[in-house]
Design an enzyme around this catalytic site. Structure first.
Site, PDB file in Angstrom:
ATOM      1  N   LYS A   1       0.840  -1.206   0.000  1.00 45.53           N
ATOM      2  CA  LYS A   1       0.000   0.000   0.000  1.00 45.53           C
ATOM      3  C   LYS A   1       0.876   1.258   0.000  1.00 45.53           C
ATOM      4  O   LYS A   1       2.071   1.199   0.321  1.00 45.53           O
ATOM      5  CB  LYS A   1      -0.931  -0.016   1.201  1.00 45.53           C
ATOM      6  CG  LYS A   1      -0.240   0.009   2.560  1.00 45.53           C
ATOM      7  CD  LYS A   1      -1.216  -0.354   3.674  1.00 45.53           C
ATOM      8  CE  LYS A   1      -0.527  -0.322   5.026  1.00 45.53           C
ATOM      9  NZ  LYS A   1      -1.385  -0.874   6.090  1.00 45.53           N
TER      10      LYS A   1
ATOM     11  N   TYR B   1      12.993  31.900   7.111  1.00 50.35           N
ATOM     12  CA  TYR B   1      11.686  32.478   7.449  1.00 50.35           C
ATOM     13  C   TYR B   1      11.531  32.620   8.952  1.00 50.35           C
ATOM     14  O   TYR B   1      11.932  31.732   9.714  1.00 50.35           O
ATOM     15  CB  TYR B   1      10.566  31.551   6.953  1.00 50.35           C
ATOM     16  CG  TYR B   1      10.339  31.589   5.468  1.00 50.35           C
ATOM     17  CD1 TYR B   1       9.990  32.764   4.817  1.00 50.35           C
ATOM     18  CD2 TYR B   1      10.435  30.420   4.724  1.00 50.35           C
ATOM     19  CE1 TYR B   1       9.756  32.777   3.451  1.00 50.35           C
ATOM     20  CE2 TYR B   1      10.196  30.414   3.362  1.00 50.35           C
ATOM     21  CZ  TYR B   1       9.852  31.602   2.722  1.00 50.35           C
ATOM     22  OH  TYR B   1       9.615  31.602   1.380  1.00 50.35           O
TER      23      TYR B   1
HETATM   24  C1  LIG Z   1      -0.645  -1.757   6.852  1.00 52.44           C
HETATM   25  C2  LIG Z   1      -1.195  -3.050   7.311  1.00 52.44           C
HETATM   26  C3  LIG Z   1      -0.344  -4.146   7.546  1.00 52.44           C
HETATM   27  C4  LIG Z   1       1.177  -4.023   7.524  1.00 52.44           C
HETATM   28  O1  LIG Z   1       1.613  -3.508   8.753  1.00 52.44           O
HETATM   29  P1  LIG Z   1       3.175  -3.336   9.054  1.00 52.44           P
HETATM   30  O2  LIG Z   1       3.222  -2.836  10.441  1.00 52.44           O
HETATM   31  O3  LIG Z   1       3.689  -2.321   8.072  1.00 52.44           O
HETATM   32  O4  LIG Z   1       3.795  -4.667   8.859  1.00 52.44           O
HETATM   33  C5  LIG Z   1      -0.920  -5.356   7.851  1.00 52.44           C
HETATM   34  N1  LIG Z   1      -2.266  -5.487   7.944  1.00 52.44           N
HETATM   35  C6  LIG Z   1      -3.107  -4.454   7.752  1.00 52.44           C
HETATM   36  C7  LIG Z   1      -4.570  -4.669   7.876  1.00 52.44           C
HETATM   37  C8  LIG Z   1      -2.606  -3.208   7.447  1.00 52.44           C
HETATM   38  O5  LIG Z   1      -3.443  -2.173   7.273  1.00 52.44           O
END
Ligand SMILES: *Cc1c(COP(=O)(O)O)cnc(C)c1O
Length: 371
Positions: free
Chosen positions: A39, A264
């Protein structure tokens, strides 16, 4: 790199991602498989590239956050299972089926919507065991199992999963809560065992290491794949390391007098004469403004502190202690040089966030270069 120069870029070492995948794979129980979590463009590392590399290693299970991310992978030739971990509007039910995507069922009413839309795609029920984000409430396991049973034939349900929300800590309270989540999940799983759902899974990167006695068909591996830690205290399997180095250019170096201010809001005033380098990166690239007067970059294997406020496209760093630093050379924002290193976890600590956010915040202006 493209022929037109870029001002900041990340070098992604695909061999390190391969190694991380293989090192983590050795920690799995027999029968367990990795579901690679791609993702957010593979946590900023490039989903299609990472997906292709892992496919070549035999990985057949992937997860993304939404249908657009899933379609990007499919349309770029990634085969196997692609699970969408959050909600997809039911109006896209036909696309889910057409591209053989697996949709997470976030609630009972969403299951009804998918059924009404005639969804033929594979689906998996999310079971909420305490995170209170998505999924069927498992506090009454019989009721929860009843809902899964009711839709098992109406929809093409081939799995259930839950998400652990405190498995990244070794504190007693976290460990107890994780154990409770797993007990709740197992109670539901036991009640639907006769459905013979092939995919019953509850572990993320942290859970796969900390709860390695737990039965789970998949470890949904996200952050550790990229070599970052779920939490600072996390005992990462040895050898797993960050795959990303982030670099930028020094555009100019100048001397300033004591009492002059920098940037800034004039938030930094030089206590003595200083040598200041201007770098071609800013918050529009994902270099957090919270690093103003707090962060550092690495030049010639030494730390150069950020002075003044982070601007949209440029930052200023103190190179008084690095007299050999020269205009037009590279500076390292994330990575290792000489004896100095700065991982996304280190940068996150200073910025008051987590490594996950640092890599996901890299904007599209930052070119991805693959080694
Ligand atoms: C993002 C996610 C993962 C992965 O989690 P990590 O901590 O990056 O390993 C696993 N399961 C779900 C449902 C997630 O949303």
């Amino acid at each position: 790199m493209s022929a037109v120069a870029v001002n900041s870029w990340v070098e992604i070492d695909l061999d390190i991602i391969r190694e991380n995948y293989l090192l983590y794979s050795r920690k799995l129980r027999p029968g367990q498989e990795i579901m690679a979590v791609l993702k957010a463009d593979a946590y900023g590392h490039g989903a299609v590239k990472v997906g292709s590399v892992l496919s070549a290693l035999g990985c057949r299970n992937f997860a993304v956050a939404n249908i657009r991310e899933a379609l990007e992978l499919r349309q770029n030739g990634i085969a196997g299972r692609i699970v969408i971990l959050s909600y997809t509007p039911a109006e896209n039910a036909a696309l889910l089926g057409k591209y053989d995507l697996t949709q997470t069922i976030v609630s009972e009413s969403y299951a009804e919507q998918l059924a009404a839309a005639g969804c033929r795609a594979k689906c998996q029920f999310a079971v909420d065991t305490g995170m209170n984000r998505i999924g069927l409430d498992s506090s009454d396991p019989l009721h929860c199992a009843g809902i899964i049973r009711r839709f098992a034939d109406v929809l093409n349900v081939d799995g259930i999963f839950t998400h652990l929300c405190h498995a990244d800590t070794d504190a007693a309270e976290g460990a107890e809560f994780t154990a409770l989540q797993i007990r709740r999940f197992e109670a539901v799983a036991a009640l639907v065992r006769d459905l013979n759902l092939p995919y019953v899974h509850c572990l993320n990167s942290a859970g796969g290491v900390r709860c390695n006695n737990t039965k789970s068909d998949f470890v949904r591996l996200g952050i550790a794949l990229y070599g970052l830690k779920p939490d600072r205290s996390f005992p990462m399997p040895s050898g797993i390391r960050p795959a990303m180095t982030w670099k930028t250019h020094i555009s100019m170096i100048k001397e300033i007098r004591a009492g002059e201010s920098i940037g800034y809001g004039r938030s930094f005033v030089a206590p003595a004469p200083m040598r200041i380098a201007t770098l071609t990166v800013g918050y529009a690239d994902g270099f957090s403004r919270s690093l103003s007067n707090r962060g550092f970059v690495i030049i010639r294997g030494r730390k150069a502190p950020v002075v003044g406020r982070v601007c949209m496209d440029q930052i200023l760093v103190d190179v008084t202690g690095i007299p050999d630093a020269e205009p037009y050379e590279d500076a390292i924002l994330l990575g290792v040089s000489g004896g100095v290193s700065c991982s996304a976890d280190d940068m996150a600590d200073i910025a008051g966030t987590i490594g996950y956010e640092v890599v996901c915040a890299l904007s599209k202006r930052v070119e991805r270069v693959y080694l």
